[in-house]
Scaffold this motif. Structure first.
Motif, PDB file in Angstrom:
ATOM      1  N   PRO A   1       0.995  -1.201  -0.024  1.00  0.00           N
ATOM      2  CA  PRO A   1       0.065  -0.026   0.094  1.00  0.00           C
ATOM      3  C   PRO A   1       0.766   1.236  -0.029  1.00  0.00           C
ATOM      4  O   PRO A   1       2.116   1.243   0.338  1.00  0.00           O
ATOM      5  N   PRO A   2       0.368   2.258  -0.304  1.00  0.00           N
ATOM      6  CA  PRO A   2       1.225   3.465  -0.723  1.00  0.00           C
ATOM      7  C   PRO A   2       1.317   3.962   0.955  1.00  0.00           C
ATOM      8  O   PRO A   2       0.706   3.796   1.771  1.00  0.00           O
ATOM      9  N   GLU A   3       2.271   5.077   0.852  1.00  0.00           N
ATOM     10  CA  GLU A   3       2.602   5.641   2.070  1.00  0.00           C
ATOM     11  C   GLU A   3       1.615   6.823   2.281  1.00  0.00           C
ATOM     12  O   GLU A   3       1.193   7.534   1.807  1.00  0.00           O
ATOM     13  N   ILE A   4       1.203   6.710   3.835  1.00  0.00           N
ATOM     14  CA  ILE A   4      -0.138   7.550   4.234  1.00  0.00           C
ATOM     15  C   ILE A   4       0.593   8.726   5.133  1.00  0.00           C
ATOM     16  O   ILE A   4       0.960   8.291   6.105  1.00  0.00           O
ATOM     17  N   PRO A   5       0.501   9.941   4.586  1.00  0.00           N
ATOM     18  CA  PRO A   5       0.980  11.188   5.361  1.00  0.00           C
ATOM     19  C   PRO A   5      -0.034  11.209   6.564  1.00  0.00           C
ATOM     20  O   PRO A   5      -0.899  11.979   6.146  1.00  0.00           O
ATOM     21  N   VAL A   6       0.241  10.845   7.766  1.00  0.00           N
ATOM     22  CA  VAL A   6      -0.787  11.109   8.827  1.00  0.00           C
ATOM     23  C   VAL A   6      -0.674  12.611   8.982  1.00  0.00           C
ATOM     24  O   VAL A   6      -1.594  13.058   9.470  1.00  0.00           O
ATOM     25  N   GLY A   7       0.516  12.963   9.419  1.00  0.00           N
ATOM     26  CA  GLY A   7       0.497  14.427   9.758  1.00  0.00           C
ATOM     27  C   GLY A   7       0.242  14.848  10.925  1.00  0.00           C
ATOM     28  O   GLY A   7       0.308  14.036  12.035  1.00  0.00           O
TER      29      GLY A   7
ATOM     30  N   ARG B   1      -8.810  19.134   7.452  1.00  0.00           N
ATOM     31  CA  ARG B   1      -9.182  18.264   6.237  1.00  0.00           C
ATOM     32  C   ARG B   1     -10.563  17.566   6.518  1.00  0.00           C
ATOM     33  O   ARG B   1     -11.210  17.523   5.305  1.00  0.00           O
ATOM     34  N   ARG B   2     -11.059  17.422   7.706  1.00  0.00           N
ATOM     35  CA  ARG B   2     -12.457  16.522   7.770  1.00  0.00           C
ATOM     36  C   ARG B   2     -13.513  17.653   7.675  1.00  0.00           C
ATOM     37  O   ARG B   2     -13.524  18.722   8.401  1.00  0.00           O
ATOM     38  N   PRO B   3     -14.405  17.393   6.550  1.00  0.00           N
ATOM     39  CA  PRO B   3     -15.626  18.145   6.583  1.00  0.00           C
ATOM     40  C   PRO B   3     -16.463  18.014   7.691  1.00  0.00           C
ATOM     41  O   PRO B   3     -17.083  19.146   7.939  1.00  0.00           O
TER      42      PRO B   3
ATOM     43  N   LEU C   1      -8.730  10.138   7.976  1.00  0.00           N
ATOM     44  CA  LEU C   1      -7.732  11.376   7.933  1.00  0.00           C
ATOM     45  C   LEU C   1      -8.590  12.639   7.133  1.00  0.00           C
ATOM     46  O   LEU C   1      -7.893  13.620   7.134  1.00  0.00           O
ATOM     47  N   GLY C   2      -9.479  12.417   6.485  1.00  0.00           N
ATOM     48  CA  GLY C   2     -10.109  13.590   5.599  1.00  0.00           C
ATOM     49  C   GLY C   2      -9.395  13.437   4.390  1.00  0.00           C
ATOM     50  O   GLY C   2     -10.095  14.414   3.546  1.00  0.00           O
ATOM     51  N   GLY C   3      -8.642  12.763   3.963  1.00  0.00           N
ATOM     52  CA  GLY C   3      -8.114  12.840   2.419  1.00  0.00           C
ATOM     53  C   GLY C   3      -7.645  14.192   2.319  1.00  0.00           C
ATOM     54  O   GLY C   3      -7.348  14.796   3.135  1.00  0.00           O
ATOM     55  N   GLY C   4      -7.747  14.904   1.122  1.00  0.00           N
ATOM     56  CA  GLY C   4      -7.153  15.809   0.706  1.00  0.00           C
ATOM     57  C   GLY C   4      -5.753  16.383   0.652  1.00  0.00           C
ATOM     58  O   GLY C   4      -5.152  17.303   0.637  1.00  0.00           O
ATOM     59  N   TRP C   5      -4.880  15.187   0.218  1.00  0.00           N
ATOM     60  CA  TRP C   5      -3.560  15.518  -0.061  1.00  0.00           C
ATOM     61  C   TRP C   5      -3.186  14.768  -1.361  1.00  0.00           C
ATOM     62  O   TRP C   5      -3.577  14.084  -1.972  1.00  0.00           O
TER      63      TRP C   5
END
Length: 196
Positions: free
Chosen positions: A3-9, A17-19, A192-196
């Motif tokens: 799986p791709p790297e997930i930038p948790v931040g 990020r979260r609506p 995480l709300g996506g958006g990156w």
């Protein structure tokens, strides 16, 4: 497939990020604004009004300059008789603001809980996937050795078949784990709300 790297931040990034968090924050800001507006009703209101016009008793009189008028003056509105209504309105707005603050807090806490749960599941499945990859490699080596021993006449073909079956079973478990980790990655992206 990894799986791709997930930038948790940082947690503050999650708040942006979260609506659902942004919506709760906007509702809280609106409630605070309504509370502020209700509190300003306690104070006197001052206004300056002015009027310019022309007055005449007949249509012909409108052309003469004698009918011009001008009026200007301040107006003051004092909340003397409406004090109880204003206090009640402030109490209602204050309660609404407290509710909005609690909803915001609950939304933030739920979001952090969802992220933590998704992240733990993702990381655990990654550990499981790596362990299954090692087991698959061991089964592959075991099947290779069984074939070498069979070719040397030291084992029967049933042993080779059992070793291959174990290798395929382990590979299937590894593929299922990779699929599950990809599902966990999607759940983590969503939390995480996506958006990156």
């Amino acid at each position: 497939m990894s799986p791709p790297e997930i930038p948790v931040g940082l947690p503050s990034d999650l708040l942006q990020r979260r609506p659902d968090i942004r919506q709760a924050e906007a509702e809280l800001a609106a409630a605070l604004a309504r509370l502020g507006a209700a509190r300003t009703d306690r104070f006197p209101k001052f206004a300056l009004t002015a009027g310019v016009g022309r007055q005449a008793t007949s249509v012909a009189g409108l052309t003469l300059g004698a009918g011009n008028f001008f009026a200007a003056g301040p107006t003051v509105r004092l909340p003397i008789l409406t004090g109880g209504r204003i206090r009640n309105q402030i109490a209602v707005r204050d309660a609404q603001t407290e509710q909005a603050a609690l909803r915001y807090e609950q939304t933030v806490l739920r979001a952090f809980e969802e992220v933590e749960r998704a992240l733990v599941s993702y990381l655990r499945e990654g550990e499981r996937r790596r362990a299954l990859a090692a087991a698959t490699e061991e089964q592959r080596e075991s099947a290779r050795l069984a074939e070498v021993r069979y070719a040397s006449g030291l084992e029967d073909f049933t042993t080779v078949l059992e070793a291959r079956r174990g290798q395929l079973s382990s590979a299937l478990d590894q593929i299922e784990s990779e699929t599950q980790q990809l599902r966990q990655a999607v759940a983590l992206y969503k939390a995480l709300g996506g958006g990156w």
